[in-house]
Design an enzyme around this catalytic site. Structure first.
Site, PDB file in Angstrom:
ATOM      1  N   ASN A 124       0.836  -1.205   0.000  1.00  0.00           N
ATOM      2  CA  ASN A 124       0.000   0.000   0.000  1.00  0.00           C
ATOM      3  C   ASN A 124       0.873   1.258   0.000  1.00  0.00           C
ATOM      4  O   ASN A 124       1.479   1.600   1.015  1.00  0.00           O
ATOM      5  CB  ASN A 124      -0.910  -0.047   1.237  1.00  0.00           C
ATOM      6  CG  ASN A 124      -1.928   1.076   1.245  1.00  0.00           C
ATOM      7  OD1 ASN A 124      -1.653   2.179   0.783  1.00  0.00           O
ATOM      8  ND2 ASN A 124      -3.101   0.792   1.782  1.00  0.00           N
ATOM      9  N   LYS A 183      -2.810  15.155   9.499  1.00  0.00           N
ATOM     10  CA  LYS A 183      -3.337  13.838   9.864  1.00  0.00           C
ATOM     11  C   LYS A 183      -2.403  13.122  10.844  1.00  0.00           C
ATOM     12  O   LYS A 183      -2.844  12.434  11.759  1.00  0.00           O
ATOM     13  CB  LYS A 183      -3.550  12.981   8.597  1.00  0.00           C
ATOM     14  CG  LYS A 183      -4.144  11.598   8.896  1.00  0.00           C
ATOM     15  CD  LYS A 183      -4.321  10.721   7.666  1.00  0.00           C
ATOM     16  CE  LYS A 183      -4.746   9.305   8.065  1.00  0.00           C
ATOM     17  NZ  LYS A 183      -4.777   8.337   6.955  1.00  0.00           N
ATOM     18  N   ASP A 198      -1.476  -3.777  10.156  1.00  0.00           N
ATOM     19  CA  ASP A 198      -2.833  -4.043   9.723  1.00  0.00           C
ATOM     20  C   ASP A 198      -3.737  -3.065  10.458  1.00  0.00           C
ATOM     21  O   ASP A 198      -3.485  -2.719  11.611  1.00  0.00           O
ATOM     22  CB  ASP A 198      -3.234  -5.495  10.032  1.00  0.00           C
ATOM     23  CG  ASP A 198      -4.418  -5.924   9.184  1.00  0.00           C
ATOM     24  OD1 ASP A 198      -4.289  -5.903   7.945  1.00  0.00           O
ATOM     25  OD2 ASP A 198      -5.476  -6.259   9.743  1.00  0.00           O
ATOM     26  N   THR A 199      -4.751  -2.617   9.751  1.00  0.00           N
ATOM     27  CA  THR A 199      -5.619  -1.582  10.304  1.00  0.00           C
ATOM     28  C   THR A 199      -7.073  -1.969  10.141  1.00  0.00           C
ATOM     29  O   THR A 199      -7.442  -2.566   9.133  1.00  0.00           O
ATOM     30  CB  THR A 199      -5.367  -0.238   9.561  1.00  0.00           C
ATOM     31  OG1 THR A 199      -4.026   0.160   9.786  1.00  0.00           O
ATOM     32  CG2 THR A 199      -6.299   0.856  10.044  1.00  0.00           C
ATOM     33  N   PHE A 259      -6.689   8.469   2.111  1.00  0.00           N
ATOM     34  CA  PHE A 259      -7.086   7.260   1.390  1.00  0.00           C
ATOM     35  C   PHE A 259      -8.118   6.506   2.230  1.00  0.00           C
ATOM     36  O   PHE A 259      -8.441   6.905   3.351  1.00  0.00           O
ATOM     37  CB  PHE A 259      -5.861   6.379   1.083  1.00  0.00           C
ATOM     38  CG  PHE A 259      -5.219   5.757   2.296  1.00  0.00           C
ATOM     39  CD1 PHE A 259      -4.399   6.491   3.115  1.00  0.00           C
ATOM     40  CD2 PHE A 259      -5.452   4.416   2.614  1.00  0.00           C
ATOM     41  CE1 PHE A 259      -3.803   5.918   4.237  1.00  0.00           C
ATOM     42  CE2 PHE A 259      -4.855   3.831   3.724  1.00  0.00           C
ATOM     43  CZ  PHE A 259      -4.037   4.587   4.544  1.00  0.00           C
ATOM     44  N   GLY A 260      -8.589   5.399   1.659  1.00  0.00           N
ATOM     45  CA  GLY A 260      -9.528   4.544   2.391  1.00  0.00           C
ATOM     46  C   GLY A 260     -10.746   5.318   2.896  1.00  0.00           C
ATOM     47  O   GLY A 260     -11.400   6.046   2.143  1.00  0.00           O
ATOM     48  N   TYR A 261     -11.017   5.181   4.179  1.00  0.00           N
ATOM     49  CA  TYR A 261     -12.210   5.771   4.795  1.00  0.00           C
ATOM     50  C   TYR A 261     -11.966   7.195   5.306  1.00  0.00           C
ATOM     51  O   TYR A 261     -12.789   7.742   6.037  1.00  0.00           O
ATOM     52  CB  TYR A 261     -12.668   4.907   5.964  1.00  0.00           C
ATOM     53  CG  TYR A 261     -13.135   3.513   5.581  1.00  0.00           C
ATOM     54  CD1 TYR A 261     -14.494   3.191   5.574  1.00  0.00           C
ATOM     55  CD2 TYR A 261     -12.234   2.512   5.242  1.00  0.00           C
ATOM     56  CE1 TYR A 261     -14.934   1.910   5.242  1.00  0.00           C
ATOM     57  CE2 TYR A 261     -12.658   1.227   4.906  1.00  0.00           C
ATOM     58  CZ  TYR A 261     -14.005   0.938   4.905  1.00  0.00           C
ATOM     59  OH  TYR A 261     -14.445  -0.334   4.570  1.00  0.00           O
ATOM     60  N   ASP A 262     -10.858   7.799   4.946  1.00  0.00           N
ATOM     61  CA  ASP A 262     -10.525   9.132   5.463  1.00  0.00           C
ATOM     62  C   ASP A 262     -11.641  10.172   5.290  1.00  0.00           C
ATOM     63  O   ASP A 262     -11.889  10.959   6.214  1.00  0.00           O
ATOM     64  CB  ASP A 262      -9.220   9.646   4.837  1.00  0.00           C
ATOM     65  CG  ASP A 262      -7.985   9.050   5.511  1.00  0.00           C
ATOM     66  OD1 ASP A 262      -8.126   8.488   6.614  1.00  0.00           O
ATOM     67  OD2 ASP A 262      -6.879   9.157   4.946  1.00  0.00           O
ATOM     68  N   ASN A 275       0.080   4.325   0.005  1.00  0.00           N
ATOM     69  CA  ASN A 275      -0.390   5.380   0.925  1.00  0.00           C
ATOM     70  C   ASN A 275       0.192   5.185   2.322  1.00  0.00           C
ATOM     71  O   ASN A 275       0.566   6.146   2.991  1.00  0.00           O
ATOM     72  CB  ASN A 275      -1.919   5.363   1.009  1.00  0.00           C
ATOM     73  CG  ASN A 275      -2.549   5.690  -0.312  1.00  0.00           C
ATOM     74  OD1 ASN A 275      -2.329   6.771  -0.859  1.00  0.00           O
ATOM     75  ND2 ASN A 275      -3.312   4.760  -0.852  1.00  0.00           N
TER      76      ASN A 275
HETATM   77  P1  IMP Z   1      -5.310  -3.075   5.518  1.00  0.00           P
HETATM   78  O1  IMP Z   1      -4.661  -2.760   6.802  1.00  0.00           O
HETATM   79  O2  IMP Z   1      -4.397  -2.800   4.352  1.00  0.00           O
HETATM   80  O3  IMP Z   1      -5.938  -4.433   5.485  1.00  0.00           O
HETATM   81  O4  IMP Z   1      -6.426  -1.996   5.314  1.00  0.00           O
HETATM   82  C1  IMP Z   1      -7.673  -2.083   5.905  1.00  0.00           C
HETATM   83  C2  IMP Z   1      -8.617  -1.049   5.341  1.00  0.00           C
HETATM   84  O5  IMP Z   1      -8.541   0.087   6.152  1.00  0.00           O
HETATM   85  C3  IMP Z   1      -8.406  -0.591   3.906  1.00  0.00           C
HETATM   86  O6  IMP Z   1      -9.668  -0.435   3.319  1.00  0.00           O
HETATM   87  C4  IMP Z   1      -7.753   0.738   4.059  1.00  0.00           C
HETATM   88  O7  IMP Z   1      -8.037   1.592   3.001  1.00  0.00           O
HETATM   89  C5  IMP Z   1      -8.369   1.230   5.351  1.00  0.00           C
HETATM   90  N1  IMP Z   1      -7.452   2.105   6.048  1.00  0.00           N
HETATM   91  C6  IMP Z   1      -6.275   1.752   6.597  1.00  0.00           C
HETATM   92  N2  IMP Z   1      -5.693   2.826   7.143  1.00  0.00           N
HETATM   93  C7  IMP Z   1      -6.515   3.866   6.920  1.00  0.00           C
HETATM   94  C8  IMP Z   1      -6.427   5.249   7.237  1.00  0.00           C
HETATM   95  O8  IMP Z   1      -5.459   5.742   7.815  1.00  0.00           O
HETATM   96  N3  IMP Z   1      -7.474   6.001   6.849  1.00  0.00           N
HETATM   97  C9  IMP Z   1      -8.557   5.494   6.208  1.00  0.00           C
HETATM   98  N4  IMP Z   1      -8.678   4.228   5.871  1.00  0.00           N
HETATM   99  C10 IMP Z   1      -7.657   3.411   6.227  1.00  0.00           C
END
Ligand code: IMP
Length: 207
Positions: A21, A182, A80-81, A159-162, A23
């Protein structure tokens, strides 16, 4: 009191960030203290998708780091997030990346907003777990940011859910924030700073 003996790192503290990733790499580069160097998976010739087969953020973070450490023999870290929403009993959680069945961020956010259409409690949190693998031993570091899910998408940064997450202490979404703003709130920054503090305390460069 005696001096703490530190482990010696062979050179500048070089670590591979086990993620595809870009980002996440950009965010981490902004946080890097002096004396550290981050390499990407391409730098070690790792082009495959990393395994992510577990049901917790901790286990998935560990799985990715362990895979790269064992297969490529490098000191590395992975993260992982997950986004955990109170009104949805902690969902999407470990399903955050594929909430709508795809990785498409817009579809994921739209589904989340739809599922929250009747929710009065909009509390949520991002949780990140970094796993650091050094010389066969691993350590985990957790970062959490609490906040609220906005009523609609606002902002096109990040990115993602920001665009739908407003961290506590701010009145704009992550999607409206510059990266430097951020990082003052971010779950990822909190966990990453714990990890680099750990490395600084326990390891010193040999040159
Ligand atoms: P993973 O950790 O790559 O599996 O990501 C899990 C999901 O969380 C993905 O859809 C990411 O886009 C989203 N995500 C992870 N970190 C962030 C963030 O800092 N902001 C918004 N969305 C996030």
């Amino acid at each position: 009191m005696g001096e703490i003996t530190k482990n010696v790192w062979p050179e500048m503290k070089t670590l591979v960030f086990a993620t595809g990733n870009v980002n996440k790499v950009k965010e981490v580069q902004l946080l890097l203290p002096e004396g550290f160097l981050i390499q990407g998976l391409a730098d070690i010739g790792c082009m495959e998708e990393l395994p992510e087969t577990h049901y917790t953020i901790e286990a998935n973070s560990l799985e990715k780091a362990q895979y790269v450490h064992e297969k490529y023999g490098v000191n590395c870290f992975a993260e992982d997030t997950g986004l955990e929403v109170e009104a949805l009993d902690g969902e999407p959680g470990v399903d955050t990346a594929f909430y709508s069945g795809t990785r498409d961020a817009n579809k994921n956010m739209q589904l989340l907003l739809l599922n929250m259409r009747n929710a009065t409690d909009r509390s949520a949190r991002f949780k990140t777990v970094f796993t650091l693998f050094v010389n066969g031993v691993y350590h985990q570091f957790v970062g959490i940011v609490t906040g609220k899910i906005a009523e609609k998408q606002i902002g096109d940064k990040g990115f993602g859910y920001d665009p739908i997450f407003v961290p506590d202490g701010a009145d704009i979404t992550f999607g409206e924030m510059e990266p430097t703003q951020k990082k003052h709130f971010s779950h990822r920054a909190k966990a990453f700073n714990l990890m680099t503090a750990f490395l600084t305390t326990n390891f010193e460069n040999s040159n």
